[in-house]
Write an enzyme that holds these catalytic residues in place. Structure first.
Site, PDB file in Angstrom:
ATOM      1  N   GLU A  76      -0.960  69.985  32.230  1.00  0.00           N
ATOM      2  CA  GLU A  76       0.388  69.976  31.881  1.00  0.00           C
ATOM      3  C   GLU A  76       0.973  68.613  32.372  1.00  0.00           C
ATOM      4  O   GLU A  76       0.651  68.368  33.735  1.00  0.00           O
ATOM      5  CB  GLU A  76       1.325  70.991  32.506  1.00  0.00           C
ATOM      6  CG  GLU A  76       0.919  72.250  31.892  1.00  0.00           C
ATOM      7  CD  GLU A  76       1.338  73.580  32.472  1.00  0.00           C
ATOM      8  OE1 GLU A  76       2.421  73.229  33.390  1.00  0.00           O
ATOM      9  OE2 GLU A  76       0.631  74.754  32.624  1.00  0.00           O
ATOM     10  N   LYS A  86       3.328  66.577  35.193  1.00  0.00           N
ATOM     11  CA  LYS A  86       3.890  66.980  36.254  1.00  0.00           C
ATOM     12  C   LYS A  86       5.330  66.228  36.249  1.00  0.00           C
ATOM     13  O   LYS A  86       5.791  65.162  36.464  1.00  0.00           O
ATOM     14  CB  LYS A  86       3.194  66.299  37.420  1.00  0.00           C
ATOM     15  CG  LYS A  86       3.658  66.670  38.867  1.00  0.00           C
ATOM     16  CD  LYS A  86       2.767  66.282  39.860  1.00  0.00           C
ATOM     17  CE  LYS A  86       3.297  67.002  41.279  1.00  0.00           C
ATOM     18  NZ  LYS A  86       4.548  66.843  41.459  1.00  0.00           N
ATOM     19  N   ARG A 141      11.573  72.606  41.914  1.00  0.00           N
ATOM     20  CA  ARG A 141      10.814  73.913  41.397  1.00  0.00           C
ATOM     21  C   ARG A 141      11.975  75.027  41.580  1.00  0.00           C
ATOM     22  O   ARG A 141      12.725  75.148  42.558  1.00  0.00           O
ATOM     23  CB  ARG A 141       9.710  74.185  42.592  1.00  0.00           C
ATOM     24  CG  ARG A 141       8.924  75.408  42.274  1.00  0.00           C
ATOM     25  CD  ARG A 141       7.653  75.154  41.694  1.00  0.00           C
ATOM     26  NE  ARG A 141       6.831  76.173  41.718  1.00  0.00           N
ATOM     27  CZ  ARG A 141       5.579  76.270  42.124  1.00  0.00           C
ATOM     28  NH1 ARG A 141       5.177  75.316  42.899  1.00  0.00           N
ATOM     29  NH2 ARG A 141       4.811  77.326  42.158  1.00  0.00           N
ATOM     30  N   ARG A 158      11.909  75.877  46.210  1.00  0.00           N
ATOM     31  CA  ARG A 158      10.642  75.734  46.742  1.00  0.00           C
ATOM     32  C   ARG A 158      10.318  76.559  48.000  1.00  0.00           C
ATOM     33  O   ARG A 158       9.559  77.075  48.490  1.00  0.00           O
ATOM     34  CB  ARG A 158      10.370  74.256  46.813  1.00  0.00           C
ATOM     35  CG  ARG A 158       9.371  73.751  47.506  1.00  0.00           C
ATOM     36  CD  ARG A 158       7.723  74.010  46.898  1.00  0.00           C
ATOM     37  NE  ARG A 158       6.984  73.487  47.765  1.00  0.00           N
ATOM     38  CZ  ARG A 158       6.369  73.811  48.999  1.00  0.00           C
ATOM     39  NH1 ARG A 158       7.034  74.843  49.451  1.00  0.00           N
ATOM     40  NH2 ARG A 158       5.313  73.164  49.667  1.00  0.00           N
ATOM     41  N   GLU A 185      10.383  73.403  36.354  1.00  0.00           N
ATOM     42  CA  GLU A 185      10.814  72.372  37.179  1.00  0.00           C
ATOM     43  C   GLU A 185      12.138  72.003  36.549  1.00  0.00           C
ATOM     44  O   GLU A 185      12.205  71.864  35.121  1.00  0.00           O
ATOM     45  CB  GLU A 185       9.818  71.371  37.167  1.00  0.00           C
ATOM     46  CG  GLU A 185      10.124  70.169  37.994  1.00  0.00           C
ATOM     47  CD  GLU A 185       9.397  70.353  39.510  1.00  0.00           C
ATOM     48  OE1 GLU A 185       9.103  71.462  39.874  1.00  0.00           O
ATOM     49  OE2 GLU A 185       9.543  69.630  40.451  1.00  0.00           O
ATOM     50  N   PHE A 204       7.060  76.545  33.147  1.00  0.00           N
ATOM     51  CA  PHE A 204       5.208  76.392  33.480  1.00  0.00           C
ATOM     52  C   PHE A 204       4.746  77.655  33.483  1.00  0.00           C
ATOM     53  O   PHE A 204       3.422  77.673  33.498  1.00  0.00           O
ATOM     54  CB  PHE A 204       4.624  75.219  34.044  1.00  0.00           C
ATOM     55  CG  PHE A 204       5.245  75.082  35.391  1.00  0.00           C
ATOM     56  CD1 PHE A 204       4.944  75.953  36.529  1.00  0.00           C
ATOM     57  CD2 PHE A 204       6.306  74.260  35.838  1.00  0.00           C
ATOM     58  CE1 PHE A 204       5.346  76.013  37.678  1.00  0.00           C
ATOM     59  CE2 PHE A 204       6.688  74.117  37.275  1.00  0.00           C
ATOM     60  CZ  PHE A 204       6.274  74.859  38.160  1.00  0.00           C
ATOM     61  N   ARG A 239      -2.148  77.236  48.410  1.00  0.00           N
ATOM     62  CA  ARG A 239      -2.682  75.952  47.681  1.00  0.00           C
ATOM     63  C   ARG A 239      -4.123  76.031  47.582  1.00  0.00           C
ATOM     64  O   ARG A 239      -4.773  75.860  48.553  1.00  0.00           O
ATOM     65  CB  ARG A 239      -2.250  74.726  48.816  1.00  0.00           C
ATOM     66  CG  ARG A 239      -2.375  73.609  48.458  1.00  0.00           C
ATOM     67  CD  ARG A 239      -2.222  72.378  49.317  1.00  0.00           C
ATOM     68  NE  ARG A 239      -0.711  72.394  49.949  1.00  0.00           N
ATOM     69  CZ  ARG A 239       0.201  71.972  49.318  1.00  0.00           C
ATOM     70  NH1 ARG A 239       0.243  71.477  48.003  1.00  0.00           N
ATOM     71  NH2 ARG A 239       1.605  71.988  49.873  1.00  0.00           N
ATOM     72  N   LYS A 293      -2.973  68.485  41.381  1.00  0.00           N
ATOM     73  CA  LYS A 293      -2.106  67.653  41.030  1.00  0.00           C
ATOM     74  C   LYS A 293      -3.061  66.219  41.100  1.00  0.00           C
ATOM     75  O   LYS A 293      -3.759  66.091  42.045  1.00  0.00           O
ATOM     76  CB  LYS A 293      -0.860  67.689  41.683  1.00  0.00           C
ATOM     77  CG  LYS A 293      -1.293  67.465  43.365  1.00  0.00           C
ATOM     78  CD  LYS A 293       0.153  67.851  44.047  1.00  0.00           C
ATOM     79  CE  LYS A 293      -0.045  67.872  45.510  1.00  0.00           C
ATOM     80  NZ  LYS A 293       1.029  68.465  46.596  1.00  0.00           N
TER      81      LYS A 293
HETATM   82  P1  ATP Z   1       3.791  71.122  47.209  1.00  0.00           P
HETATM   83  O1  ATP Z   1       4.938  71.677  46.516  1.00  0.00           O
HETATM   84  O2  ATP Z   1       2.511  70.987  46.507  1.00  0.00           O
HETATM   85  O3  ATP Z   1       3.767  71.236  48.537  1.00  0.00           O
HETATM   86  P2  ATP Z   1       5.596  68.639  46.943  1.00  0.00           P
HETATM   87  O4  ATP Z   1       6.720  69.910  47.131  1.00  0.00           O
HETATM   88  O5  ATP Z   1       5.531  67.540  47.573  1.00  0.00           O
HETATM   89  O6  ATP Z   1       4.218  69.650  46.976  1.00  0.00           O
HETATM   90  P3  ATP Z   1       3.939  67.653  44.806  1.00  0.00           P
HETATM   91  O7  ATP Z   1       2.819  67.396  45.636  1.00  0.00           O
HETATM   92  O8  ATP Z   1       4.549  66.553  44.126  1.00  0.00           O
HETATM   93  O9  ATP Z   1       5.225  68.580  45.334  1.00  0.00           O
HETATM   94  O10 ATP Z   1       3.631  68.545  43.514  1.00  0.00           O
HETATM   95  C1  ATP Z   1       3.700  70.025  43.304  1.00  0.00           C
HETATM   96  C2  ATP Z   1       5.022  70.366  42.734  1.00  0.00           C
HETATM   97  O11 ATP Z   1       4.822  69.780  41.355  1.00  0.00           O
HETATM   98  C3  ATP Z   1       5.302  71.908  42.365  1.00  0.00           C
HETATM   99  O12 ATP Z   1       5.598  72.497  43.704  1.00  0.00           O
HETATM  100  C4  ATP Z   1       6.093  71.774  41.327  1.00  0.00           C
HETATM  101  O13 ATP Z   1       7.654  71.750  41.817  1.00  0.00           O
HETATM  102  C5  ATP Z   1       5.988  70.407  40.515  1.00  0.00           C
HETATM  103  N1  ATP Z   1       5.713  70.598  39.222  1.00  0.00           N
HETATM  104  C6  ATP Z   1       5.953  69.701  38.407  1.00  0.00           C
HETATM  105  N2  ATP Z   1       5.601  69.982  37.043  1.00  0.00           N
HETATM  106  C7  ATP Z   1       4.704  70.928  37.238  1.00  0.00           C
HETATM  107  C8  ATP Z   1       4.013  71.764  36.606  1.00  0.00           C
HETATM  108  N3  ATP Z   1       3.667  71.623  35.163  1.00  0.00           N
HETATM  109  N4  ATP Z   1       3.067  72.740  37.024  1.00  0.00           N
HETATM  110  C9  ATP Z   1       3.033  73.041  38.494  1.00  0.00           C
HETATM  111  N5  ATP Z   1       4.079  72.431  39.428  1.00  0.00           N
HETATM  112  C10 ATP Z   1       4.662  71.430  38.699  1.00  0.00           C
END
Ligand code: ATP
Length: 577
Positions: free
Chosen positions: A246, A248, A253, A268, A298, A338, A412, A418
């Site tokens: 998918e 990103k 979130r 989040r 998101e 998602f 995690r 990702k």
């Molecule tokens: P994390 O949430 O993993 O601690 P982060 O907040 O810094 O790290 P990223 O590392 O950029 O975020 O990536 C994870 C986040 O990506 C998810 O928490 C969600 O908010 C976002 N996201 C965007 N698109 C999607 C998707 N299709 N499926 C799952 N998550 C997604």
């Protein structure tokens, strides 16, 4: 059980920093409490966390230090100046009041105190400030000094016993069964409801079998599943094989709970953000027909003229407490859905494929919710193509998902991976760091009062914060001033017990704020404690760190990037310098 006894436990917990010792003390407390029929164990859990209810309920005392000061004046009859002077010296109204309130009349139980604090929270309407101040003064007059200290800290949101969730879970297991083997079941239940008090209550009143069969409750947030990182498409396919890919999306979130007509939106870090995003509430009511549903997506702001999605810097402006209606007009939100966690039944144990299938039938057509498109890929080439396409469309990258992966609440792992841009070579992902102190700096910076920040990452195993960088770049002069003001509100006299550091900043602050940091690479370093436990000779440090996002309000200190993630990122750089 008397509140005074609980206060003595708080004092014991406060005086130690070792996790194992804390676990033993808490287990002793829970065991004792569970034998007292008059005790509501959940009250002990919430009070030990410094709350009255789980934090997602957003219960606030709304009493500033100024009001606490007034209550102490009323309760003790001591002059304003004396209290102010003591506060300036001690820096903690809890201790100030402890030293001054010597009158001791009642011997309140934990439930008595809990009820009084609940009453205090409930005051509203005309004259609320006076009502609260007088009510608290009366309470302070009727309890012993040690109780006064902790009650004031709870009201000010400054209890901070330094006990993390895993320690609570270990101690509940220990108290119930004599060992820590039940931790995994308790943790699973906790991840599904984010309510430690509820988990403790069920454990001691209904038993471990009920905990083992614990299911999601619509309205209680589920700790969000998180994505692991891998260096590239090839590695992802090697790891999880044929998978779903998918885009990103770079927004917020959102975990949306629909219970009939009741809608809650959680962020989040499980903050209730429902009031900030009215269109998500409306969109859910319009587009989701099932009665009870939990889904995730998101949220991204778009331009109402062109329909185009806007960058994160614009979307972030929708996170506000005031001016919501006008901002909504300017930058409405679309929610790319998602995942589906609940649809008139718990789906978290179902596979991704099954959840997605149901998801498409649950989300109806409309203007706000849009199911995120998904591609099933078999090869690294295909994955690479979708990744490139996703970047061309202005997305942050992709998330690859295991087809048979369950929704792992609070985890995690490699069910989701990702990929932002090529992780090989340099460090291309950002690190979320917790600020634990600052340096005054030299020259112009010294005149602003803040030159650089001491930043940490989180070590889940020891529940401590390990230093990884001193950050001086990325903040403008205005921001430096703002940061200083913000950090001075949480400064502490000595190194916080949860911080593991070999270096000493000019000012220590409580680990609270998370900032997003970009660096050229991760290097080995004898100066920092990140990863030192894993390799005694040397820790890890960020080279040329600079802040890219100011404060990540959607993350709590414990949500910062972990030591293990940093070590993995270091390995992904493809070199070990
Ligand atoms: P994390 O949430 O993993 O601690 P982060 O907040 O810094 O790290 P990223 O590392 O950029 O975020 O990536 C994870 C986040 O990506 C998810 O928490 C969600 O908010 C976002 N996201 C965007 N698109 C999607 C998707 N299709 N499926 C799952 N998550 C997604």
């Amino acid at each position: 059980m008397k509140f005074k006894e609980l206060a003595v436990y708080f004092q014991r917990l406060e005086s130690i920093s070792k996790r194992l010792d804390m676990t033993d003390i808490l287990a002793e407390l829970f065991q004792k409490a569970s034998q007292d029929k008059k005790v509501n164990i959940e009250e002990i859990v919430y009070l030990s966390q410094g709350h009255l209810l789980p934090s997602f309920k957003n219960i606030e005392f709304q009493m500033s230090e100024k009001l606490i000061h007034k209550s102490i004046v009323l309760a003790t009859g001591k002059p304003d100046e004396l209290i102010e002077d003591m506060f300036q010296r001690i820096g903690d109204y809890g201790e100030v009041a402890q030293k001054l309130c010597k009158i001791y009349i009642e011997n309140l139980s934990i439930t008595d105190v809990y009820k009084k604090l609940t009453e205090l929270v409930g005051f509203s309407g005309a004259g609320v400030v006076v009502k609260k101040t007088e009510f608290l003064a009366d309470l302070l007059k009727s309890i012993s000094p040690i109780e006064v200290k902790y009650i004031i800290r709870i009201i000010l949101g400054k209890l901070r016993l330094g006990v993390g969730d895993p320690t609570f879970l270990d101690s509940l297991s220990l108290a119930y069964s004599g060992d820590k083997n039940l931790r995994k079941h308790l943790e699973r239940a906790y991840n599904l409801c984010c309510d430690l008090g509820l988990v403790a209550k069920i454990l001691f009143s209904e038993g471990i079998e009920r905990i083992k069969g614990f299911e999601v409750i619509v309205g209680c947030p589920i700790r969000m599943a998180l994505a692991a990182r891998m260096p590239g498409a090839k590695e992802i396919i090697e790891k999880i094989g044929t998978c779903a890919v998918e885009a990103k999306y770079d927004g917020f979130r959102c975990q949306v709970h629909k219970n009939g007509k009741e809608i809650q939106v959680y962020s989040r870090n499980l903050e209730n953000t429902t009031h900030m995003f009215p269109e998500i509430k409306e969109g859910t009511l319009a587009q989701v027909k099932n009665k009870n549903v939990i889904y995730e997506g998101e949220a991204i702001a778009y331009d109402p003229q062109t329909g185009e999605c806007l960058p994160f810097q614009t979307t972030v402006q929708r996170k506000r407490k005031h001016g919501i209606a006008s901002m909504r007009k300017l930058f409405p939100l679309k929610l790319f859905v998602f995942d589906l966690l609940y649809a008139d039944g718990d789906l978290t144990d179902k596979s991704y494929e099954q959840r997605r299938k149901i998801l498409t039938s649950v989300i109806g057509k409309g203007d706000v919710l849009e199911v995120s498109p998904v591609h099933i890929v078999k090869t690294a080439r295909e994955l690479e193509n979708i990744f490139e396409e996703s970047l061309r469309e202005g997305r942050e990258g992709i998330v690859a998902k295991r087809l048979d992966g369950v929704y792992k609440a609070g985890g995690r792992n490699f069910n989701w991976i990702k990929l932002k841009s090529s992780y090989s070579g340099e460090l291309n992902d950002t690190i979320d760091c917790v600020i634990v102190g600052y340096y005054f700096g030299k020259g112009l910076r010294a005149s602003l009062g803040l030159g650089s920040l001491l930043a940490c990452v989180y070590d889940k195993k020891s529940e401590t914060f390990k230093t990884i960088a001193k950050i001086g770049s990325g903040l403008t002069e205005d921001e430096l001033v703002k940061f200083k003001k913000m950090l001075d509100k949480i400064k502490v006299n000595s190194k916080p017990p949860k911080v593991d550091s070999l270096i000493e900043p000019d000012v220590w602050v409580e680990p609270k704020y998370v900032i997003e940091v970009q660096a050229d690479e991760i290097t080995r370093s004898p100066v920092h404690t990140c990863g030192k436990a894993q390799d005694k000779d040397s820790g890890y440090a960020l080279r040329f760190p600079r802040t890219v996002d100011k404060i990540r309000e959607d993350k709590d200190a414990q949500d910062a990037t972990t030591v293990n993630e940093n070590i993995n990122l270091f390995k992904m750089q493809g070199r070990k310098t």
